[in-house]
Design an enzyme around this catalytic site. Structure first.
Site, PDB file in Angstrom:
ATOM      1  N   ARG A   1     -10.599  12.627 -44.089  1.00 12.40           N
ATOM      2  CA  ARG A   1     -11.446  13.621 -43.433  1.00 12.40           C
ATOM      3  C   ARG A   1     -11.891  14.685 -44.436  1.00 12.40           C
ATOM      4  O   ARG A   1     -13.055  15.075 -44.486  1.00 12.40           O
ATOM      5  CB  ARG A   1     -10.684  14.277 -42.277  1.00 12.40           C
ATOM      6  CG  ARG A   1     -11.454  15.345 -41.554  1.00 12.40           C
ATOM      7  CD  ARG A   1     -10.569  16.002 -40.464  1.00 12.40           C
ATOM      8  NE  ARG A   1     -11.162  17.232 -40.029  1.00 12.40           N
ATOM      9  CZ  ARG A   1     -11.084  18.401 -40.664  1.00 12.40           C
ATOM     10  NH1 ARG A   1     -10.391  18.501 -41.778  1.00 12.40           N
ATOM     11  NH2 ARG A   1     -11.687  19.469 -40.195  1.00 12.40           N
TER      12      ARG A   1
ATOM     13  N   ASP B   1      -0.255  12.884 -49.941  1.00 13.53           N
ATOM     14  CA  ASP B   1      -1.602  12.867 -49.350  1.00 13.53           C
ATOM     15  C   ASP B   1      -2.041  14.278 -49.006  1.00 13.53           C
ATOM     16  O   ASP B   1      -3.201  14.657 -49.196  1.00 13.53           O
ATOM     17  CB  ASP B   1      -1.636  11.986 -48.092  1.00 13.53           C
ATOM     18  CG  ASP B   1      -1.415  10.518 -48.393  1.00 13.53           C
ATOM     19  OD1 ASP B   1      -1.721  10.084 -49.519  1.00 13.53           O
ATOM     20  OD2 ASP B   1      -0.937   9.803 -47.499  1.00 13.53           O
TER      21      ASP B   1
ATOM     22  N   ASP C   1      -4.657   0.266 -46.769  1.00  9.94           N
ATOM     23  CA  ASP C   1      -4.380  -1.003 -46.107  1.00  9.94           C
ATOM     24  C   ASP C   1      -4.760  -0.910 -44.628  1.00  9.94           C
ATOM     25  O   ASP C   1      -4.084  -0.225 -43.863  1.00  9.94           O
ATOM     26  CB  ASP C   1      -2.891  -1.331 -46.258  1.00  9.94           C
ATOM     27  CG  ASP C   1      -2.522  -2.699 -45.731  1.00  9.94           C
ATOM     28  OD1 ASP C   1      -3.346  -3.322 -45.040  1.00  9.94           O
ATOM     29  OD2 ASP C   1      -1.396  -3.135 -46.010  1.00  9.94           O
TER      30      ASP C   1
ATOM     31  N   SER D   1       4.955  11.227 -53.450  1.00 11.25           N
ATOM     32  CA  SER D   1       4.574   9.989 -52.780  1.00 11.25           C
ATOM     33  C   SER D   1       3.791  10.363 -51.521  1.00 11.25           C
ATOM     34  O   SER D   1       4.062  11.402 -50.899  1.00 11.25           O
ATOM     35  CB  SER D   1       5.835   9.210 -52.409  1.00 11.25           C
ATOM     36  OG  SER D   1       5.515   8.099 -51.617  1.00 11.25           O
ATOM     37  N   GLY D   2       2.829   9.531 -51.140  1.00 11.83           N
ATOM     38  CA  GLY D   2       2.005   9.815 -49.962  1.00 11.83           C
ATOM     39  C   GLY D   2       2.792  10.198 -48.722  1.00 11.83           C
ATOM     40  O   GLY D   2       2.557  11.256 -48.128  1.00 11.83           O
TER      41      GLY D   2
ATOM     42  N   HIS E   1       2.691   7.629 -42.222  1.00 10.12           N
ATOM     43  CA  HIS E   1       1.986   8.894 -42.447  1.00 10.12           C
ATOM     44  C   HIS E   1       0.487   8.744 -42.158  1.00 10.12           C
ATOM     45  O   HIS E   1      -0.345   9.355 -42.815  1.00 10.12           O
ATOM     46  CB  HIS E   1       2.241   9.373 -43.875  1.00 10.12           C
ATOM     47  CG  HIS E   1       1.752   8.429 -44.930  1.00 10.12           C
ATOM     48  ND1 HIS E   1       2.201   7.148 -45.043  1.00 10.12           N
ATOM     49  CD2 HIS E   1       0.844   8.603 -45.910  1.00 10.12           C
ATOM     50  CE1 HIS E   1       1.579   6.557 -46.055  1.00 10.12           C
ATOM     51  NE2 HIS E   1       0.749   7.420 -46.590  1.00 10.12           N
TER      52      HIS E   1
ATOM     53  N   HIS F   1      -2.066   2.151 -50.984  1.00 12.25           N
ATOM     54  CA  HIS F   1      -0.937   1.746 -50.148  1.00 12.25           C
ATOM     55  C   HIS F   1      -0.243   0.562 -50.817  1.00 12.25           C
ATOM     56  O   HIS F   1      -0.839  -0.125 -51.667  1.00 12.25           O
ATOM     57  CB  HIS F   1      -1.418   1.374 -48.747  1.00 12.25           C
ATOM     58  CG  HIS F   1      -1.803   2.561 -47.930  1.00 12.25           C
ATOM     59  ND1 HIS F   1      -2.709   2.501 -46.901  1.00 12.25           N
ATOM     60  CD2 HIS F   1      -1.405   3.861 -47.998  1.00 12.25           C
ATOM     61  CE1 HIS F   1      -2.839   3.700 -46.361  1.00 12.25           C
ATOM     62  NE2 HIS F   1      -2.061   4.534 -47.015  1.00 12.25           N
TER      63      HIS F   1
ATOM     64  N   ASP G   1      -1.598  11.819 -42.055  1.00 16.51           N
ATOM     65  CA  ASP G   1      -1.886  12.399 -43.366  1.00 16.51           C
ATOM     66  C   ASP G   1      -3.026  11.643 -44.047  1.00 16.51           C
ATOM     67  O   ASP G   1      -3.884  12.247 -44.697  1.00 16.51           O
ATOM     68  CB  ASP G   1      -0.645  12.365 -44.263  1.00 16.51           C
ATOM     69  CG  ASP G   1       0.514  13.147 -43.697  1.00 16.51           C
ATOM     70  OD1 ASP G   1       0.262  14.104 -42.937  1.00 16.51           O
ATOM     71  OD2 ASP G   1       1.666  12.801 -43.995  1.00 16.51           O
TER      72      ASP G   1
ATOM     73  N   THR H   1      -0.998   9.926 -56.311  1.00 19.08           N
ATOM     74  CA  THR H   1       0.221  10.117 -55.542  1.00 19.08           C
ATOM     75  C   THR H   1       1.330   9.325 -56.224  1.00 19.08           C
ATOM     76  O   THR H   1       1.071   8.430 -57.020  1.00 19.08           O
ATOM     77  CB  THR H   1       0.021   9.668 -54.077  1.00 19.08           C
ATOM     78  OG1 THR H   1      -0.502   8.348 -54.050  1.00 19.08           O
ATOM     79  CG2 THR H   1      -0.919  10.618 -53.341  1.00 19.08           C
ATOM     80  N   GLY H   2       2.575   9.667 -55.912  1.00 22.45           N
ATOM     81  CA  GLY H   2       3.805   9.207 -56.536  1.00 22.45           C
ATOM     82  C   GLY H   2       3.854   7.868 -57.232  1.00 22.45           C
ATOM     83  O   GLY H   2       3.655   7.761 -58.433  1.00 22.45           O
ATOM     84  N   THR H   3       4.133   6.832 -56.483  1.00 23.69           N
ATOM     85  CA  THR H   3       4.344   5.510 -57.069  1.00 23.69           C
ATOM     86  C   THR H   3       3.077   4.996 -57.730  1.00 23.69           C
ATOM     87  O   THR H   3       3.127   4.414 -58.823  1.00 23.69           O
ATOM     88  CB  THR H   3       4.813   4.513 -55.989  1.00 23.69           C
ATOM     89  OG1 THR H   3       5.960   5.056 -55.331  1.00 23.69           O
ATOM     90  CG2 THR H   3       5.174   3.175 -56.591  1.00 23.69           C
ATOM     91  N   THR H   4       1.941   5.209 -57.106  1.00 22.43           N
ATOM     92  CA  THR H   4       0.678   4.771 -57.699  1.00 22.43           C
ATOM     93  C   THR H   4       0.499   5.409 -59.065  1.00 22.43           C
ATOM     94  O   THR H   4       0.117   4.736 -60.030  1.00 22.43           O
ATOM     95  CB  THR H   4      -0.508   5.112 -56.774  1.00 22.43           C
ATOM     96  OG1 THR H   4      -0.309   4.501 -55.505  1.00 22.43           O
ATOM     97  CG2 THR H   4      -1.818   4.627 -57.364  1.00 22.43           C
TER      98      THR H   4
ATOM     99  N   LYS I   1      -1.684  -1.874 -54.047  1.00 28.18           N
ATOM    100  CA  LYS I   1      -1.410  -1.363 -55.390  1.00 28.18           C
ATOM    101  C   LYS I   1      -1.821  -2.357 -56.476  1.00 28.18           C
ATOM    102  O   LYS I   1      -2.402  -1.971 -57.491  1.00 28.18           O
ATOM    103  CB  LYS I   1       0.064  -0.982 -55.542  1.00 28.18           C
ATOM    104  CG  LYS I   1       0.421   0.301 -54.780  1.00 28.18           C
ATOM    105  CD  LYS I   1       1.795   0.779 -55.107  1.00 28.18           C
ATOM    106  CE  LYS I   1       2.312   1.883 -54.225  1.00 28.18           C
ATOM    107  NZ  LYS I   1       1.419   2.923 -53.821  1.00 28.18           N
TER     108      LYS I   1
END
Length: 155
Positions: free
Chosen positions: A110, A74, A94, A68-69, A101, A12, A104, A38-41, A16
């Site tokens: 889970r 996600d 976080d 992106s999440g 989301h 998150h 998600d 995921t995207g930005t990460t 990051k």
């Protein structure tokens, strides 16, 4: 699980920087494996690894970047877990910031539990996981009992 693992990294926004520091400190261990993010990460991790020099093969380490999440990343990652395409999950989430989301995020966590995927949710658990004797060796994940649910008898 093979010796070379498919490692998913997610963070998150407020986490990051901590994830990037973890990746930088464990660069050599991480470079030996395949990365999914995921995207930005993913963009940030790929950039960090490019800045610190090429991998052993001489080429920059590529990260398989998903959406992106909040835009479906996600869920994409959750699908990959259910398809057996993710071996380890580093998800620095976080706990203090509501996420648009959240459902998600909960679904992703889970599925990681359902499929018995080793998961680290913060720096300490990530350091323990990456320093495990199993991290660079083959490892057999035992399926959870939850899959009996699919074969249950219906009256």
């Amino acid at each position: 699980m093979d010796r070379i693992k498919n490692i998913a990294v997610v963070a998150h926004d407020n986490c990051k920087e901590e994830l990037l520091d973890f990746v930088a400190c464990n660069r050599e261990a991480i470079l030996a494996h395949n990365l999914i993010a995921t995207g930005t990460t993913g963009r940030l991790v790929e950039s960090l690894l490019a800045e610190t020099g090429p991998s052993e093969g001489g080429e920059p380490k590529r990260v398989r970047r998903l959406m992106s999440g909040p835009l479906g990343g996600d869920q994409q990652l959750g699908a990959m877990i259910s398809e057996g395409k993710v071996d380890v999950l580093f998800f620095f989430w976080d706990p203090m910031e509501p996420q648009p989301h959240d459902v998600d995020v909960k679904a992703l966590l889970r599925l990681a539990v359902l499929y018995n995927i080793p998961t680290a949710s913060n720096r300490s658990s990530a350091e323990f996981l990456i320093s495990s004797a199993f991290f660079d060796h083959e490892f057999s994940i035992k399926p959870n009992r939850f899959f009996e649910y699919a074969d249950r008898k219906l009256d």
